[in-house]
Design a protein around this motif. Sequence first.
Motif, short mmCIF file in Angstrom:
data_model
loop_
_atom_site.label_atom_id
_atom_site.label_comp_id
_atom_site.label_asym_id
_atom_site.label_seq_id
_atom_site.Cartn_x
_atom_site.Cartn_y
_atom_site.Cartn_z
N VAL A 15 -39.72 41.24 2.20
CA VAL A 15 -41.07 40.69 2.03
C VAL A 15 -41.31 40.34 0.56
CG1 VAL A 15 -43.52 41.28 2.14
CG2 VAL A 15 -42.02 41.80 4.07
N ASN A 16 -40.89 41.19 -0.35
CA ASN A 16 -41.08 40.91 -1.78
C ASN A 16 -40.28 39.71 -2.24
OD1 ASN A 16 -42.92 42.94 -2.17
ND2 ASN A 16 -41.39 44.43 -2.85
N THR A 17 -39.06 39.55 -1.76
CA THR A 17 -38.26 38.39 -2.18
C THR A 17 -38.79 37.11 -1.56
OG1 THR A 17 -36.64 38.80 -0.43
CG2 THR A 17 -36.17 39.71 -2.61
N GLN A 18 -39.32 37.17 -0.34
CA GLN A 18 -39.91 35.99 0.27
C GLN A 18 -41.14 35.55 -0.51
OE1 GLN A 18 -38.79 34.09 2.69
NE2 GLN A 18 -37.02 35.37 3.09
N ASP A 19 -41.89 36.51 -1.02
CA ASP A 19 -43.08 36.20 -1.80
C ASP A 19 -42.70 35.45 -3.07
OD1 ASP A 19 -45.86 36.27 -2.32
OD2 ASP A 19 -45.56 37.97 -3.67
N LYS A 20 -41.61 35.84 -3.72
CA LYS A 20 -41.15 35.15 -4.93
C LYS A 20 -40.76 33.72 -4.63
CE LYS A 20 -39.34 39.32 -7.09
NZ LYS A 20 -38.12 40.04 -7.46
N TYR A 21 -40.03 33.50 -3.54
CA TYR A 21 -39.63 32.15 -3.18
C TYR A 21 -40.80 31.29 -2.78
CZ TYR A 21 -34.81 33.77 -3.18
OH TYR A 21 -33.60 34.28 -3.54
N GLN A 22 -41.77 31.88 -2.10
CA GLN A 22 -42.94 31.14 -1.66
C GLN A 22 -43.76 30.69 -2.87
OE1 GLN A 22 -45.64 33.31 0.87
NE2 GLN A 22 -46.02 31.49 2.11
N LYS A 23 -43.88 31.53 -3.89
CA LYS A 23 -44.63 31.15 -5.09
C LYS A 23 -43.92 30.04 -5.84
CE LYS A 23 -46.88 35.56 -5.91
NZ LYS A 23 -46.97 36.74 -6.78
#
Length: 90
Positions: free
Chosen positions: A79-87
């Motif tokens: 979830v944290n890595t997906q958040d970085k990519y989404q930003k």
Amino acid sequence: MGIIMIFLMLSTVTPFLFMKLRKMPLAIVQSALLVGMWIYYFEAVFNVAPATFSPLWVIFYGGLIVSQAAWIMFIIYVVNTQDKYQKSYQ
């Protein structure tokens, strides 16, 4: 017995999750617990289940607890890595 097999399969993958999370000591501990978990399983299936609070019993349930913690840590990591990519895409 089917649900126990599912938990054993998920526990078998757990050392690789710890490696992905770069937590090698936990991967080694889970690998050792995994051997005991499979011994407990085969003992319960083909013989009499080990007694409650015996060493194999403790190893089996300890391995399940460590495995559960690993999966939760992995979900948080994803979830944290997906958040970085989404930003970065916005």
